[in-house]
Design an enzyme around this catalytic site. Structure first.
Site, PDB file in Angstrom:
ATOM      1  N   CYS A  76      -2.043  -0.571   7.441  1.00 48.12           N
ATOM      2  CA  CYS A  76      -1.185   0.609   7.338  1.00 48.12           C
ATOM      3  C   CYS A  76      -1.135   1.362   8.662  1.00 48.12           C
ATOM      4  O   CYS A  76      -0.074   1.848   9.057  1.00 48.12           O
ATOM      5  CB  CYS A  76      -1.662   1.503   6.207  1.00 48.12           C
ATOM      6  SG  CYS A  76      -1.428   0.726   4.589  1.00 48.12           S
TER       7      CYS A  76
ATOM      8  N   GLU B  21       1.100   3.837   1.929  1.00 48.21           N
ATOM      9  CA  GLU B  21       1.691   4.195   3.218  1.00 48.21           C
ATOM     10  C   GLU B  21       2.904   3.306   3.529  1.00 48.21           C
ATOM     11  O   GLU B  21       3.946   3.804   3.976  1.00 48.21           O
ATOM     12  CB  GLU B  21       0.666   4.036   4.357  1.00 48.21           C
ATOM     13  CG  GLU B  21      -0.549   4.916   4.209  1.00 48.21           C
ATOM     14  CD  GLU B  21      -1.731   4.218   3.561  1.00 48.21           C
ATOM     15  OE1 GLU B  21      -2.870   4.469   3.997  1.00 48.21           O
ATOM     16  OE2 GLU B  21      -1.523   3.424   2.613  1.00 48.21           O
TER      17      GLU B  21
ATOM     18  N   CYS C  41      -5.909   2.093   6.234  1.00 42.70           N
ATOM     19  CA  CYS C  41      -6.566   0.852   6.641  1.00 42.70           C
ATOM     20  C   CYS C  41      -5.898   0.341   7.925  1.00 42.70           C
ATOM     21  O   CYS C  41      -4.925   0.922   8.408  1.00 42.70           O
ATOM     22  CB  CYS C  41      -6.446  -0.198   5.525  1.00 42.70           C
ATOM     23  SG  CYS C  41      -4.768  -0.824   5.275  1.00 42.70           S
TER      24      CYS C  41
ATOM     25  N   HIS D 236       0.851  -1.186   0.000  1.00 41.95           N
ATOM     26  CA  HIS D 236       0.000   0.000   0.000  1.00 41.95           C
ATOM     27  C   HIS D 236       0.890   1.241   0.000  1.00 41.95           C
ATOM     28  O   HIS D 236       2.066   1.184   0.382  1.00 41.95           O
ATOM     29  CB  HIS D 236      -0.893   0.024   1.237  1.00 41.95           C
ATOM     30  CG  HIS D 236      -2.009  -0.961   1.191  1.00 41.95           C
ATOM     31  ND1 HIS D 236      -3.086  -0.877   2.042  1.00 41.95           N
ATOM     32  CD2 HIS D 236      -2.226  -2.051   0.427  1.00 41.95           C
ATOM     33  CE1 HIS D 236      -3.930  -1.875   1.786  1.00 41.95           C
ATOM     34  NE2 HIS D 236      -3.413  -2.600   0.818  1.00 41.95           N
TER      35      HIS D 236
END
Length: 154
Positions: free
Chosen positions: A85, A54, A82, A52
């Site tokens: 993360c 991040e 999320c 992801h």
């Protein structure tokens, strides 16, 4: 630079993701006014469910700084983080998180739950949401509209 300028840098990362046919989410890590980490969504291309935006930005910042802990750093991301993360953000000891669009399905900085406010956890970043939210949201809406059009044509 201010929050909007850092978020624009994150939006540029999101556009990189979109250009790779990944969900357009981007992130930057800032320390003492300097961008020290950049990342965009890459789980499809990397075949990595943890890739992801991040996580990619945290990895980049940690490599540049030379430490897996990022105290004093701020993370700017175009979409509310999320659970995965948010956990990484907390473990890295990021001081502040600034996000653009809310994620009503998987966001854990207040939308579904608020992990950052969970008193039982040992690290708490301050969180600000809604910075350039409309622009961040439009990137996502346009991306998914394009995907739906492709599906209808196919």
């Amino acid at each position: 630079m201010n929050d909007e300028e850092y978020m624009r840098a994150a939006i540029e990362q999101a556009r990189e993701a979109g250009a790779c046919d990944e969900v357009p989410v981007g992130a930057v890590v800032v320390l003492d006014g300097e961008i020290v980490g950049r990342g965009f969504n890459q789980p499809i291309g990397r075949r990595d469910p943890t890739a992801h935006a991040e996580i990619m930005a945290l990895r980049d910042a940690a490599a540049r700084i030379g430490n897996y802990r990022l105290p004093g750093c701020e993370l700017y991301v175009t979409l509310e983080p999320c659970a995965m993360c948010s956990g990484a953000i907390m473990h890295a000891r990021v001081s502040r998180v600034v996000f653009g669009a809310r994620d009503p399905k998987t966001g854990v900085a207040g939308s579904v739950i608020d992990l950052f406010a969970e008193a039982r956890l040992n690290h708490h970043a301050t969180v600000s949401g809604g910075v350039l939210a409309e622009e961040c949201g439009r990137l996502l809406s346009s991306f998914f509209a394009g995907r739906r059009r492709k599906t209808l044509v196919a």
